[in-house]
Design an enzyme around this catalytic site. Sequence first.
Site, PDB file in Angstrom:
ATOM      1  N   HIS A 156      -3.136  -5.429   2.407  1.00 32.11           N
ATOM      2  CA  HIS A 156      -2.820  -5.408   3.866  1.00 32.11           C
ATOM      3  C   HIS A 156      -4.103  -6.589   4.194  1.00 32.11           C
ATOM      4  O   HIS A 156      -4.188  -8.426   3.659  1.00 32.11           O
ATOM      5  CB  HIS A 156      -3.913  -4.820   4.709  1.00 32.11           C
ATOM      6  CG  HIS A 156      -3.587  -2.995   4.147  1.00 32.11           C
ATOM      7  ND1 HIS A 156      -1.756  -2.378   4.820  1.00 32.11           N
ATOM      8  CD2 HIS A 156      -3.657  -2.616   3.592  1.00 32.11           C
ATOM      9  CE1 HIS A 156      -2.145  -1.759   4.700  1.00 32.11           C
ATOM     10  NE2 HIS A 156      -3.528  -0.988   3.751  1.00 32.11           N
ATOM     11  N   CYS A 201       1.035  -0.702  -0.367  1.00 32.68           N
ATOM     12  CA  CYS A 201      -0.125   0.148   0.011  1.00 32.68           C
ATOM     13  C   CYS A 201       0.481   1.059   0.164  1.00 32.68           C
ATOM     14  O   CYS A 201       1.718   1.590  -0.500  1.00 32.68           O
ATOM     15  CB  CYS A 201      -0.835  -0.114   0.867  1.00 32.68           C
ATOM     16  SG  CYS A 201      -2.585   1.298   0.603  1.00 32.68           S
TER      17      CYS A 201
HETATM   18  N1  GLN Z   1      -2.270   6.642   1.579  1.00 31.42           N
HETATM   19  C1  GLN Z   1      -2.502   5.799   1.349  1.00 31.42           C
HETATM   20  C2  GLN Z   1      -3.504   5.956   0.729  1.00 31.42           C
HETATM   21  O1  GLN Z   1      -4.698   6.180   1.314  1.00 31.42           O
HETATM   22  C3  GLN Z   1      -1.808   5.143   1.890  1.00 31.42           C
HETATM   23  C4  GLN Z   1      -2.499   3.801   2.910  1.00 31.42           C
HETATM   24  C5  GLN Z   1      -2.459   2.812   3.071  1.00 31.42           C
HETATM   25  O2  GLN Z   1      -1.347   2.503   2.774  1.00 31.42           O
HETATM   26  N2  GLN Z   1      -3.057   1.523   3.222  1.00 31.42           N
HETATM   27  O3  GLN Z   1      -3.355   5.630  -0.994  1.00 31.42           O
END
Ligand code: GLN
Length: 241
Positions: A192, A93
């Site tokens: 995740h 992510c």
């Molecule tokens: N800030 C990034 C987004 O919202 C990554 C979020 C995350 O790692 N879950 O796209």
Amino acid sequence: MHLTVCHMYPDLLNLYGDRGNVIAFVQRCRWRGIRVTVREVNLGGPVSFTGCDFLFIGGGSDREQQLIASELAARLQELQAAMEDGLVVLAICGGYQLLGHYYLTLEGRKIKGLGLLDFYTTAGARRLIGNVAVEAELNGSKSVLVGFENHGGRTFLGAVEPLGKVLRGYGNNGTDGLEGARYKNVYCSYLHGPLLPKNPALTDHLISLALQRKGMDGKLADLDDTIERQAHEAMVQRLLA
Ligand code: GLN
């Protein structure tokens, strides 16, 4: 047999149990008698990418991404050399987004990425949230990966392969049906879950790659995966049946 894991910025990048990826990697090595050392790399701390066999970088909020982007930029050449040399990397992510050209936030701020892989990310107003199933090829055979996504960023790939095809969920951007990115031994994903405990086949694939890079054959002893397989299959059924 010994592997060194570099866990990048565990205190800043650890959304939705991302640390579980390191725990699963280490445990599945140890069950097979492979010794593992975990080095946690924190902001400003020393790191040697050359001495690393598996590098993990998790997800984080935009604020954390900004902090880490500038720090990693100073280490770009060493990281790039290690990746070109086959370093096994898993980036999730926010960590994934950092490896591309940039991340354009909803407020219009451009967080410069490392530009190691050819993709960019722009934030959308609606977050892409939910369980995901992805078809990916691991070691020449098709595998279904399951996980959970929650991101505002939409990632668009250039000259880089996706990790897989979205079967359920949004993936990179919710429009082109692609999930993650892959280059040499670098695996990027929005999943995740955490990803590796939910997908032992991917964990073993990464362990095997790390061993092969050290000159070993990468063949892994079987483990009793009854419970892991049941958990994986339950999610596959729930998402695809
Ligand atoms: N800030 C990034 C987004 O919202 C990554 C979020 C995350 O790692 N879950 O796209």
